[in-house]
Write a protein that holds these residues in place. Structure first.
Motif, short mmCIF file in Angstrom:
data_model
loop_
_atom_site.label_atom_id
_atom_site.label_comp_id
_atom_site.label_asym_id
_atom_site.label_seq_id
_atom_site.Cartn_x
_atom_site.Cartn_y
_atom_site.Cartn_z
N VAL A 160 5.96 4.10 2.02
CA VAL A 160 6.68 5.18 2.72
C VAL A 160 7.90 4.62 3.43
O VAL A 160 9.02 5.15 3.31
N SER A 161 7.73 3.54 4.18
CA SER A 161 8.85 2.97 4.93
C SER A 161 9.82 2.21 4.02
O SER A 161 11.03 2.24 4.24
N SER B 291 0.85 -1.19 0.00
CA SER B 291 0.00 0.00 0.00
C SER B 291 0.89 1.24 0.00
O SER B 291 2.11 1.15 0.17
N ALA B 292 0.28 2.39 -0.16
CA ALA B 292 1.04 3.64 -0.14
C ALA B 292 1.71 3.84 1.21
O ALA B 292 2.85 4.32 1.29
N GLU B 293 1.02 3.45 2.29
CA GLU B 293 1.60 3.60 3.63
C GLU B 293 2.84 2.73 3.78
O GLU B 293 3.85 3.15 4.36
N GLU B 294 2.79 1.50 3.26
CA GLU B 294 3.95 0.62 3.34
C GLU B 294 5.09 1.13 2.47
O GLU B 294 6.26 0.97 2.80
N ASP C 174 -5.05 1.83 -4.65
CA ASP C 174 -4.17 2.22 -3.55
C ASP C 174 -3.12 1.17 -3.21
O ASP C 174 -2.43 1.28 -2.20
N THR C 175 -2.98 0.14 -4.05
CA THR C 175 -1.91 -0.83 -3.86
C THR C 175 -1.05 -0.86 -5.12
O THR C 175 -1.50 -0.49 -6.21
N GLU D 115 7.16 11.67 3.44
CA GLU D 115 5.72 11.89 3.63
C GLU D 115 4.92 10.93 2.76
O GLU D 115 5.39 10.45 1.72
N LYS D 116 3.68 10.67 3.20
CA LYS D 116 2.82 9.71 2.51
C LYS D 116 2.39 10.23 1.13
O LYS D 116 2.20 9.44 0.20
N GLN D 117 2.23 11.55 1.01
CA GLN D 117 1.76 12.11 -0.26
C GLN D 117 2.69 11.74 -1.41
O GLN D 117 2.25 11.51 -2.53
#
Length: 516
Positions: free
Chosen positions: A361-362, A356-359, A383-384, A368-370
């Motif tokens: 990021v790391s 996902s976009a959140e994953e 979103d994946t 930032e997530k954007q």
């Protein structure tokens, strides 16, 4: 495609999929002053005419059975409703500022040319061409039938409907179009936009073969907008349809010229090969317009150029990703570390290549997530994202690994069963990851790599590094992001890239254009 400078392949021809209207200060002020009065007045009038058309369009087929609706409307339903809808349609465009439409040439009758092919396709306002063509029948997305007014007008027009998501719907639409075009005058004349999408008019993109499958004569129709301000265009990137409508209705008037070219009668060779027929008509129309005829297409909402069956994006998602990473301060070492984390996760088994976009990021070490959402948007519609695609495509243009090593890694990632060979779908997925966009037509390349059964890693490496067309794709389209940044030097001082090929940053992709 175009010239290499070591970073991004510039299009050989003007990029046809982007249009941004640029206004001077005086033009902007003038548009605001006129728009305050003209925009609400014109849109209100257009909406009023649409509302009047809505029930009248429905009445034309009211009470008819499905069998009767499958035949062309004749008799009183035609002579009564057809001229009324035609007048109201013209009134809609008149109210939007198209006060006069200039017509050049003569429209061929139904027996001379069962289909009119119209280009360039600039936006939804092109539908004004239906007025001088006497509301010829069209092809439309089936999803449009649910739209207010538009759905009723498509029903009135007895349009051929096709769903882009359903292959069976496409087959049915092709059969329906062929039946109508070969009906010897039983069905009315059809009008089609063979480009299949809108462009800025700087070039004609590759024509789709739909209008040419029946092998009947066609009449090419050119659309011109000879205005000081080009407000009508609505493309893949740039001015939106709302902006196009607002800017157009803010002008005193908008000119449009419809030019009929002589009827084009296909040769037997063209009848046997609809793609050849389409290409020849495209070249004829491009010459008349004074613009290039290109092999650019819109594929899965991505502008691409076709080479040997492969789809090469005009804007590489991998290069855009690297640009975003550099923009947010990630240097070469951080990018390399991010790629390492990405491949480690992909190789950990299961479905770990989905993220996902959140994953993301790391995984990429983003601030930032954007930014992760922006990168996801380059490779996915949801979103994946498939990490294999990001890793393979970005690694290919970053220069951190040799092409041979990268191909070996990619092969392992897409060889799901570890059998040492790839099925056709796996092969397409691998090439899609390598080039950064999905590949739908890899049969030619797959055949080249499958001399002794299913292609192995060695087979794929061989064809990509020795076949004239695909070798050039690898050596030129997949160049490192920064020419020289990942070069090693031989004893004689000559630079080579990581797969051992002599580096020449000024070579052009145009050398293999049409090589297939």
């Amino acid at each position: 495609m175009g010239r290499r400078d070591g970073r991004q392949a510039a299009p050989e021809y003007p990029h046809p999929f982007t249009h941004q209207l640029r206004l001077s200060s005086s033009q902007r002020i003038r548009g605001i002053i006129l728009g305050v009065v003209l925009v609400p007045l014109r849109i209100t009038l257009a909406a009023l005419f649409f509302l009047i058309m809505w029930p009248l369009a429905r009445l034309r087929l009211a009470g008819l059975s499905e069998e009767e609706r499958s035949r062309p409307v004749t008799g009183w339903r035609r002579w009564l409703f057809h001229p009324i809808i035609w007048l109201l349609s013209r009134a809609v465009f008149f109210s939007l500022g198209f006060l006069c439409v200039k017509v050049k040439g003569r429209r061929a009758d139904l027996k001379e040319a069962p289909v009119l092919v119209v280009a360039p396709h600039s936006g939804f306002l092109d539908m004004l061409v239906l007025c001088p063509t006497q509301l010829a029948t069209v092809v439309s997305r089936s999803e449009n039938t649910s739209l207010p007014v538009i759905g009723a007008l498509l029903e009135f027009n007895q349009s051929v409907l096709v769903s882009r998501k359903d292959p069976e719907s496409r087959k049915k639409a092709i059969a329906q179009i062929t039946e109508r075009l070969t009906s010897n005058g039983y069905w009315p004349q059809m009008l089609m936009f063979p480009e299949g999408t809108t462009t800025n008019g700087s070039a004609l993109i590759k024509f789709k073969p739909g209008a040419f499958l029946a092998g009947v004569p066609v009449q090419p129709v050119l659309l011109h907008y000879p205005n000081k301000l080009d407000t009508v265009r609505w493309t893949y990137n740039g001015t939106t349809w709302i902006e196009a409508l607002l800017h157009t209705t803010s002008q005193f008037y908008t000119h449009m010229t419809v030019e009929y070219l002589p009827v084009y009668t296909p040769s037997q060779e063209e009848k046997d090969d609809p793609n050849l027929y389409a290409d020849n008509v495209q070249k004829l129309m491009a010459k008349a317009l004074g613009v290039p005829a290109t092999d650019y297409v819109m594929e899965g909402r991505v502008p691409v150029s076709k080479v040997g069956g492969l789809s090469l994006p005009l804007k590489s998602p991998a290069r855009d990703t690297l640009s975003l990473l550099h923009k947010y301060g990630l240097g070469a070492s951080e990018v390399e570390a991010a790629l390492t984390r990405m491949i480690d996760r992909c190789q950990s088994g299961g479905q770990e290549w989905k993220a996902s976009a959140e994953e993301l990021v790391s995984i990429l070490g983003l601030p930032e997530k954007q930014m992760a959402i922006a990168i996801c948007g380059l490779f996915s519609k949801d979103d994946t994202v498939d990490l294999r695609q990001i890793y393979v495509s970005v690694a290919a243009v970053s220069g951190f690994v040799s092409f041979k090593s990268l191909l070996g890694t990619a092969f392992t990632l897409f060889d799901g069963e570890g059998k040492g060979s790839l099925a056709a779908v796996e092969f397409s997925d691998l090439m899609g990851a390598l080039l950064g966009v999905p590949q739908y037509h890899t049969a030619e390349l797959y055949s080249e790599a499958s001399h002794k059964g299913l292609p192995t890693e060695e087979d794929l490496l061989r064809v990509l590094t020795t076949h004239p067309t695909y070798q050039r794709v690898v050596n030129e389209y997949l160049q490192p992001e920064e020419a020289g940044s990942q070069l090693s030097y031989l004893g004689n001082g000559k630079a080579v890239n990581n797969n051992g090929k002599m580096q020449n940053c000024n070579r052009t992709l145009s050398t293999f254009k049409k090589a297939d």
